[in-house]
Write an enzyme that holds these catalytic residues in place. Structure first.
Site, mmCIF file in Angstrom:
data_model
loop_
_atom_site.group_PDB
_atom_site.id
_atom_site.type_symbol
_atom_site.label_atom_id
_atom_site.label_comp_id
_atom_site.label_asym_id
_atom_site.label_seq_id
_atom_site.Cartn_x
_atom_site.Cartn_y
_atom_site.Cartn_z
ATOM 1 N N GLN A 95 -4.246 -5.369 6.783
ATOM 2 C CA GLN A 95 -5.237 -6.260 6.155
ATOM 3 C C GLN A 95 -5.215 -7.665 6.747
ATOM 4 O OE1 GLN A 95 -7.586 -5.365 4.085
ATOM 5 N NE2 GLN A 95 -6.880 -3.310 3.590
ATOM 6 N N CYS A 111 -4.792 2.443 -3.589
ATOM 7 C CA CYS A 111 -3.561 2.969 -2.982
ATOM 8 C C CYS A 111 -2.412 1.983 -3.158
ATOM 9 C CB CYS A 111 -3.745 3.284 -1.501
ATOM 10 S SG CYS A 111 -4.905 4.590 -1.208
ATOM 11 N N HIS A 113 0.876 -1.178 0.000
ATOM 12 C CA HIS A 113 0.000 0.000 0.000
ATOM 13 C C HIS A 113 0.910 1.225 0.000
ATOM 14 C CE1 HIS A 113 -2.711 2.994 1.861
ATOM 15 N NE2 HIS A 113 -3.726 2.212 1.534
ATOM 16 N N ASP A 115 3.208 -4.886 8.105
ATOM 17 C CA ASP A 115 1.992 -4.090 7.949
ATOM 18 C C ASP A 115 0.811 -5.057 8.053
ATOM 19 O OD1 ASP A 115 -0.205 -2.732 7.088
ATOM 20 O OD2 ASP A 115 0.713 -1.883 5.289
HETATM 21 N N1 PLP Z 1 -1.508 -0.808 4.608
HETATM 22 C C1 PLP Z 1 -2.420 -1.575 4.020
HETATM 23 C C2 PLP Z 1 -2.052 -2.961 3.589
HETATM 24 C C3 PLP Z 1 -3.716 -1.088 3.824
HETATM 25 O O1 PLP Z 1 -4.621 -1.850 3.230
HETATM 26 C C4 PLP Z 1 -4.017 0.227 4.257
HETATM 27 C C5 PLP Z 1 -5.356 0.792 4.005
HETATM 28 O O2 PLP Z 1 -6.072 0.382 3.126
HETATM 29 C C6 PLP Z 1 -3.020 0.983 4.879
HETATM 30 C C7 PLP Z 1 -1.766 0.426 5.045
HETATM 31 C C8 PLP Z 1 -3.301 2.350 5.391
HETATM 32 O O3 PLP Z 1 -4.225 2.283 6.437
HETATM 33 P P1 PLP Z 1 -4.823 3.602 7.092
HETATM 34 O O4 PLP Z 1 -5.374 4.408 5.968
HETATM 35 O O5 PLP Z 1 -5.876 3.097 8.013
HETATM 36 O O6 PLP Z 1 -3.711 4.291 7.793
#
Ligand code: PLP
Length: 411
Positions: free
Chosen positions: A208, A369, A128, A205
């Site tokens: 998900q 994203c 992301h 991370d």
């Molecule tokens: N990382 C992953 C794998 C995500 O799917 C997302 C959001 O869709 C994020 C990071 C960012 O999350 P947030 O917008 O809640 O900070």
């Protein structure tokens, strides 16, 4: 509601008021955009409401009844998170604004302390943007280098290339547990083992994965792990940064302000102990309390039961989409979570998305994203149906009906 018995989908759905909504001309809402954000159970709604209406007060600072109650609940929430991911210590749980906030914190803090010109950070091609851009910003600041692990056309990371990317300049590896676009469940345990063999810390991370699978940070042996409250049935604006105590002791604070300090003079400031060193200012304490309620709620249902139910739904959805014909699915890794990115052949995603919406089906459209994933496949974006433990096979059937409707209208 008591969920300690069998998996009762009707009972679960009744806990989520938003799912009862009708949209456009009385169409039932089919919410398949859980990868973007999840809906909130009554337990969370009530806790957040109760704290706003009865117990709101600034934490850690007051000596009065309300402040005491709010502080206790906030610290209890920290313990709930610790228990949920099986961290060794409560001090290893830092509340942040979300996954993005957590990664930016690590990029700044780790970068300031440990990186020098020429050093390298490894991420993957399926990250992301939140796990790409903070590292690029760091690379600009510190003149370090970002290296990328590629994935194949099924969405599987190449572990051989990963191992080859590691050099004596590699200082950190930061990878997603589950891809928000491809649904791939990455072999993070193995990736951490390889990194540690080379003396390199790893950030996972879990934005998900926290809602789909059991996570045990001690068993994984990750050095850092981050996630967002709103993707795990909690409120928005709250998230978690987990770090092994040995790292947190070494890292400098990310932001300065109230609560993160010990003694402040104009000559010098000393910092508070963990975890407060990383929690500057008035934190989102009601968000943290709400997120803890969400974690308790899904724990009562059982993460194993949730994972099994979602896996069954995924298999059903994959079969149904396959039978529909004329659909390209992006991300077919053998280890896959209930996230389906697809395109209907010959039909633009925006056209399809518009019809879906009018039929009450909420999916996400675009690059999610994760533009490098789209660049890999040479496409602009996909439709993404991301399925949660409150979705049903009937809803998948309805998604397929919507696909048929799109095909009828556009071909
Ligand atoms: N990382 C992953 C794998 C995500 O799917 C997302 C959001 O869709 C994020 C990071 C960012 O999350 P947030 O917008 O809640 O900070």
């Amino acid at each position: 509601m008591d969920h300690t018995e069998k998996y009762d989908i009707e009972k679960i759905r009744a806990d989520f008021p938003v799912l009862e909504q009708k949209v456009y001309n009385n169409k039932p809402l089919i919410y398949l955009d859980n990868g973007a954000t999840t809906q909130k159970p009554l337990r969370v709604i009530r806790v957040v409401n109760r704290y706003h209406s009865e117990l709101n007060s600034s934490i850690h600072r007051g000596v009065h009844f309300l402040s005491d109650q709010a502080t206790n609940a906030y610290e209890k929430a920290r313990e709930t998170v610790r228990n949920f991911i099986n961290a060794e210590k409560k001090e290893e749980i830092i509340f942040t604004s979300g996954t993005t906030g957590s990664i930016n914190m690590l990029a700044f803090s780790f970068g300031e302390q440990f990186l020098e010109e020429g050093d390298e950070i490894i991420i993957s091609e399926m990250e992301h943007h939140a796990n790409i851009v903070p590292w690029q910003m760091l690379c600009e600041r510190k003149k370090t280098k970002l290296k990328v692990i590629p994935f194949d056309d099924n969405g599987v990371l190449d572990l051989e290339v990963y191992e080859n990317r590691i050099t004596d300049k590699t200082k950190l590896i930061s990878v997603t547990h589950i891809s928000n676009t491809l649904g791939t469940v990455n072999p993070v345990r193995e990736m951490i083992r390889i990194a540690h063999k080379n003396g390199i810390p790893v950030m996972i991370d879990a934005a998900q994965s926290i809602q789909h699978t059991e996570i045990d940070v001690q068993e994984l042996d990750c050095d850092f792990l981050v996630f967002s409250g709103h993707k795990v049935y909690g409120p928005t604006g709250i998230g978690v940064f987990y770090g092994k105590e040995k790292w947190l002791e070494l890292l400098p604070p990310y932001q300065g302000g109230g609560d993160m300090v010990d003694i402040v003079t104009f000559e010098k400031t000393t910092y508070n102990e963990l975890p407060f060193k990383f929690e500057a200012g008035t934190t989102n304490y009601i968000g943290a309390i709400g997120m803890a309620a969400a974690l308790e709620y899904i724990s009562e249902i059982g993460m194993k039961k949730i994972a099994a139910y979602e896996s069954d739904l995924l298999e059903y959805a994959l079969q149904k989409l396959d039978h529909s014909g004329g659909i390209t699915i992006y991300g077919l890794a053998p280890e896959k979570a209930s996230i389906l990115s697809f395109l209907i052949d010959g039909i633009h995603m925006l056209d399809a998305g518009m019809i879906f919406d009018k039929m009450g089906v909420a999916v996400r459209i675009g690059s999610h994203c994760a533009q490098p994933v789209m660049q890999h496949f040479n496409i602009d974006g996909t439709l993404r149906a991301s399925v949660s433990f409150y979705n049903t096979k009937q809803e998948i059937d309805y998604l397929c009906k919507a696909i048929q409707q799109v095909k009828t209208m556009f071909t």
